[in-house]
Enzyme design. Structure first.
Site, PDB file in Angstrom:
ATOM      1  CG  ASP A 120      -2.040   0.935   1.230  1.00 58.68           C
ATOM      2  OD1 ASP A 120      -2.770   0.999   2.233  1.00 58.68           O
ATOM      3  OD2 ASP A 120      -2.222   1.613   0.209  1.00 58.68           O
ATOM      4  CB  VAL A 125       0.660  -5.869   7.724  1.00 59.40           C
ATOM      5  CG1 VAL A 125      -0.177  -5.313   8.843  1.00 59.40           C
ATOM      6  CG2 VAL A 125       1.976  -5.117   7.603  1.00 59.40           C
ATOM      7  CE1 TYR A 126      -4.235  -5.398   7.836  1.00 59.07           C
ATOM      8  CE2 TYR A 126      -5.668  -5.963   6.000  1.00 59.07           C
ATOM      9  CZ  TYR A 126      -5.218  -5.054   6.954  1.00 59.07           C
ATOM     10  OH  TYR A 126      -5.779  -3.775   7.009  1.00 59.07           O
TER      11      TYR A 126
HETATM   12  N1  APR Z   1       5.396  -5.156  -4.866  1.00 56.95           N
HETATM   13  C1  APR Z   1       4.796  -6.366  -4.709  1.00 56.95           C
HETATM   14  N2  APR Z   1       4.512  -6.906  -3.497  1.00 56.95           N
HETATM   15  C2  APR Z   1       4.875  -6.193  -2.404  1.00 56.95           C
HETATM   16  C3  APR Z   1       5.502  -4.919  -2.484  1.00 56.95           C
HETATM   17  C4  APR Z   1       5.762  -4.413  -3.783  1.00 56.95           C
HETATM   18  N3  APR Z   1       6.353  -3.217  -3.963  1.00 56.95           N
HETATM   19  N4  APR Z   1       5.729  -4.484  -1.193  1.00 56.95           N
HETATM   20  C5  APR Z   1       5.275  -5.441  -0.370  1.00 56.95           C
HETATM   21  N5  APR Z   1       4.767  -6.476  -1.088  1.00 56.95           N
HETATM   22  C6  APR Z   1       4.193  -7.738  -0.622  1.00 56.95           C
HETATM   23  C7  APR Z   1       4.567  -8.198   0.765  1.00 56.95           C
HETATM   24  O1  APR Z   1       5.893  -8.730   0.781  1.00 56.95           O
HETATM   25  C8  APR Z   1       3.500  -9.274   0.950  1.00 56.95           C
HETATM   26  O2  APR Z   1       3.897 -10.467   0.301  1.00 56.95           O
HETATM   27  O3  APR Z   1       2.785  -7.610  -0.567  1.00 56.95           O
HETATM   28  C9  APR Z   1       2.279  -8.692   0.207  1.00 56.95           C
HETATM   29  C10 APR Z   1       1.177  -8.149   1.114  1.00 56.95           C
HETATM   30  O4  APR Z   1       1.771  -7.580   2.279  1.00 56.95           O
HETATM   31  P1  APR Z   1       1.246  -6.187   2.908  1.00 56.95           P
HETATM   32  O5  APR Z   1       1.651  -5.079   2.018  1.00 56.95           O
HETATM   33  O6  APR Z   1       1.700  -6.165   4.332  1.00 56.95           O
HETATM   34  O7  APR Z   1      -0.346  -6.295   2.832  1.00 56.95           O
HETATM   35  P2  APR Z   1      -1.383  -7.100   3.754  1.00 56.95           P
HETATM   36  O8  APR Z   1      -0.771  -8.279   4.420  1.00 56.95           O
HETATM   37  O9  APR Z   1      -2.565  -7.311   2.857  1.00 56.95           O
HETATM   38  O10 APR Z   1      -1.738  -6.038   4.890  1.00 56.95           O
HETATM   39  C11 APR Z   1      -2.449  -4.880   4.519  1.00 56.95           C
HETATM   40  O11 APR Z   1      -0.846  -3.422   5.482  1.00 56.95           O
HETATM   41  O12 APR Z   1       0.284  -1.771   4.398  1.00 56.95           O
HETATM   42  C12 APR Z   1      -0.801  -2.029   5.198  1.00 56.95           C
HETATM   43  O13 APR Z   1      -2.376  -0.334   4.588  1.00 56.95           O
HETATM   44  C13 APR Z   1      -2.102  -1.715   4.511  1.00 56.95           C
HETATM   45  O14 APR Z   1      -3.342  -1.946   6.536  1.00 56.95           O
HETATM   46  C14 APR Z   1      -3.030  -2.573   5.300  1.00 56.95           C
HETATM   47  C15 APR Z   1      -2.209  -3.825   5.563  1.00 56.95           C
END
Ligand code: APR
Length: 173
Positions: free
Chosen positions: A35, A121-122
């Site tokens: 995000d 994070v989730y």
């Molecule tokens: N490109 C592709 N994948 C990515 C990138 C990127 N630039 N950055 C991170 N990721 C991957 C992470 O390594 C993970 O495998 O995206 C996947 C999802 O991780 P998160 O970003 O932590 O998302 P999520 O687990 O769905 O949690 C969402 O995190 O950032 C906050 O605002 C967001 O509250 C929400 C929560």
């Protein structure tokens, strides 16, 4: 089906495709992880448009322009937070993928890139999430001509291995 789904390792903000999916939160006002990366790359106009959307329910999706991103659109979907698996997390995760694909089709997107929704994070267990993602995408593509191509963009090798395995399992009878 297999030829319309691919798994790569990379940074979703650099993908040249019609739409990239953002693993957002229900506020749609940005965060960390993918995000944060998407908002940084898209620039401040993305947040300005997100403010007009008044959030998004878990499992649903909303679409915005891509601004400074190479992708034309960003489709934002809040994935489920993992609480052990007895709070409908699997169905909600499947709903994220389906909702995003429905929006992509409705907006004429032929190429769509997904991150691994909810597995950061989730804390959704990675192998289980990968199976749900690939099966949901395959089921949608089996009954829709668009999008033509769906790419899972995995940020690290562990994530890529999980999605490669899920895709391989899909082609087995
Ligand atoms: N490109 C592709 N994948 C990515 C990138 C990127 N630039 N950055 C991170 N990721 C991957 C992470 O390594 C993970 O495998 O995206 C996947 C999802 O991780 P998160 O970003 O932590 O998302 P999520 O687990 O769905 O949690 C969402 O995190 O950032 C906050 O605002 C967001 O509250 C929400 C929560």
């Amino acid at each position: 089906m297999k030829d319309r789904i691919q798994v790569i390792q990379g940074d979703i903000t650099r993908q040249i495709c019609d739409a990239i999916v953002n693993a957002a939160n229900t506020s749609l006002l940005g965060g960390g992880g993918v995000d944060g990366a998407i908002h940084r790359a898209a620039g401040p106009d993305l947040l300005a448009e997100c403010r007009t959307l008044y959030g998004c329910e878990t499992g649903k999706a909303k679409i915005t322009k891509g601004y400074r991103l190479p992708a034309r659109y960003v489709i934002h979907t809040p994935g489920p937070i993992w609480h052990g698996g007895d709070r409908n997390e699997s169905a909600l995760l499947a709903s994220c993928y389906r909702s995003c694909l429905e929006l992509a089709e409705a907006n004429g997107c032929q190429t769509v890139c997904f991150p691994s929704i909810s597995t950061g994070v989730y804390h959704f267990p990675l192998n289980q999430a990968a199976g749900i993602a690939i099966e949901t995408i395959a089921a949608f593509l089996a009954s829709h001509a668009a999008p033509a191509q769906v790419t899972m963009v995995c940020f690290d090798s562990r994530t890529k291995a999980a999605y490669d395995q899920a895709l391989a399992a899909l082609t087995r009878p």
